[in-house]
Scaffold this active site. Structure first.
Site, PDB file in Angstrom:
ATOM      1  N   ARG A 143      -4.430   3.938   1.752  1.00 46.19           N
ATOM      2  CA  ARG A 143      -5.046   4.695   2.842  1.00 46.19           C
ATOM      3  C   ARG A 143      -5.479   6.075   2.350  1.00 46.19           C
ATOM      4  O   ARG A 143      -4.703   6.823   1.770  1.00 46.19           O
ATOM      5  CB  ARG A 143      -4.066   4.818   4.007  1.00 46.19           C
ATOM      6  CG  ARG A 143      -3.773   3.480   4.681  1.00 46.19           C
ATOM      7  CD  ARG A 143      -2.410   3.428   5.341  1.00 46.19           C
ATOM      8  NE  ARG A 143      -2.220   4.515   6.285  1.00 46.19           N
ATOM      9  CZ  ARG A 143      -1.047   4.813   6.841  1.00 46.19           C
ATOM     10  NH1 ARG A 143       0.030   4.121   6.522  1.00 46.19           N
ATOM     11  NH2 ARG A 143      -0.941   5.805   7.693  1.00 46.19           N
TER      12      ARG A 143
ATOM     13  N   LYS B 223      20.515 -10.047  -4.169  1.00 47.49           N
ATOM     14  CA  LYS B 223      21.379  -9.267  -3.271  1.00 47.49           C
ATOM     15  C   LYS B 223      20.726  -9.065  -1.915  1.00 47.49           C
ATOM     16  O   LYS B 223      21.416  -8.834  -0.909  1.00 47.49           O
ATOM     17  CB  LYS B 223      21.767  -7.930  -3.904  1.00 47.49           C
ATOM     18  CG  LYS B 223      20.612  -7.005  -4.267  1.00 47.49           C
ATOM     19  CD  LYS B 223      20.117  -6.134  -3.129  1.00 47.49           C
ATOM     20  CE  LYS B 223      18.892  -5.356  -3.539  1.00 47.49           C
ATOM     21  NZ  LYS B 223      18.303  -4.586  -2.405  1.00 47.49           N
TER      22      LYS B 223
END
Length: 336
Positions: A37, A195
């Site tokens: 952006r 994890k």
């Protein structure tokens, strides 16, 4: 005569990308962030802040931004990739022609590609057409907000080329961030990716109010799952007991700043997957990778009951109560 400053390109301007960009700028590199952006790039260049993620933190003047990937990559010693793992292949195919022949590519991504079961470093080497020696992984218990506040943290830099690992270690070593080196890319990368699924389970248990005993149970048995699969795929067991294994697991399972745990808490409160995604508001790699992780477990004939239950829960195949019951009603067995 002073040495020229190292140059780094960081793709993208999200929370973790911004944090690593700040680390590298503080360590002495000239850093250019690629932002999708234009208003974010402009804010970084003119106000030295990232208003989308850290509007209250001043960024170093040596940290600039652009929306032009070629400009960001021009002369870069390191290309640091911090984008969603599932978008890596398509995006890197566009950027690859502008990557310099000596640029070391560093992955911050903690996900498994769903269609192929490949780790991010494998996708990078394949798409960019580079040898594994030019691909490194940075992973550890690193909560972006704490790092942006200058709180102490550490991580592992893994690369088959020890010199490349040491160069990146130097490029991100600051008074508040301490990197260690390793050659175990498989262990470092799988510790970070696997994890996330366990953190989803811990967050879900917390959201359901199952208590701290359940959290400790899931973290401990989750580490056993992670270690089983990672070692079956070639990782060194000691890596999973280090920063990119146990360290990352503990941070992701216990901190309210951790997005996978946060997503799980929303699930535990009864939100749907879509509602939890909207409430979390950031990419949650565990949600995207759970099924791919389970696929790897089946290929390598590794038992991963927590991952199986979370994958079923995410696919609306079981309810919350059924998920808890399924884990607790498994046949008793020796711990090891």
């Amino acid at each position: 005569m002073s040495q020229p400053r190292a140059r780094a390109a960081v793709f993208s301007a999200g929370s973790w990308g911004t944090a690593v960009a700040k680390i590298m700028a503080d360590a002495g590199s000239d850093v250019m962030v690629h932002a999708r952006r234009s208003e974010i790039a402009e804010a970084i260049n003119t106000r030295h802040r990232n208003p989308a993620y850290f509007p209250d933190v001043d960024l170093p003047v040596s940290l600039t931004a652009t929306t032009d990937p070629a400009a960001a990559l021009d002369g870069a010693d390191h290309l640091v990739l911090s984008i969603p793992a599932q978008t890596l292949r398509a995006n890197l195919a566009v950027w690859a022609p502008d990557i310099g022949p000596d640029t070391v590519i560093v992955s911050l991504m903690k996900g498994i590609e769903r269609d192929t079961g490949l780790r991010a470093s494998q996708v990078i080497a394949e798409v960019a057409g580079v040898s594994a020696d030019r691909v490194a992984v940075l992973s550890g218990p690193n909560l972006a907000r704490e790092i942006m506040d200058g709180r102490p943290a550490a991580a592992t830099v893994a690369c088959p080329d020890e010199d490349a690992a040491r160069r990146f270690q130097t490029a991100c070593h600051t008074r508040y961030f301490r990197p260690y080196t390793s050659t175990d890319v498989i262990g470092c990368e799988l510790g970070g990716a696997l994890k996330n699924v366990i953190a989803l389970a811990v967050g879900t248990a917390s959201g359901m109010g199952l208590g701290d005993n359940a959290v400790a149970l899931l973290i401990t048995r989750g580490l056993a799952e992670i270690t089983r699969l990672a070692t079956a795929m070639g990782a060194h067991p000691a890596t999973l007991a280090g920063l990119s294994g146990l360290g990352d697991l503990v941070a992701s399972c216990t901190s309210p700043l951790a997005r996978n745990r946060t997503f799980g808490v929303h699930l535990g409160h009864g939100l749907s997957v879509e509602e939890a995604m909207a409430a979390t508001r950031q990419t949650t790699e565990g949600v995207k990778s759970a099924e791919a992780v389970l696929g790897l477990a089946r290929v390598h004939d590794v038992e991963m009951p927590i991952t199986e239950v979370i994958s079923a829960l995410l696919n609306d195949e079981i309810t919350l109560d059924e998920a808890a019951a399924e884990l607790m009603q498994r046949p008793p067995r020796p711990e090891r």
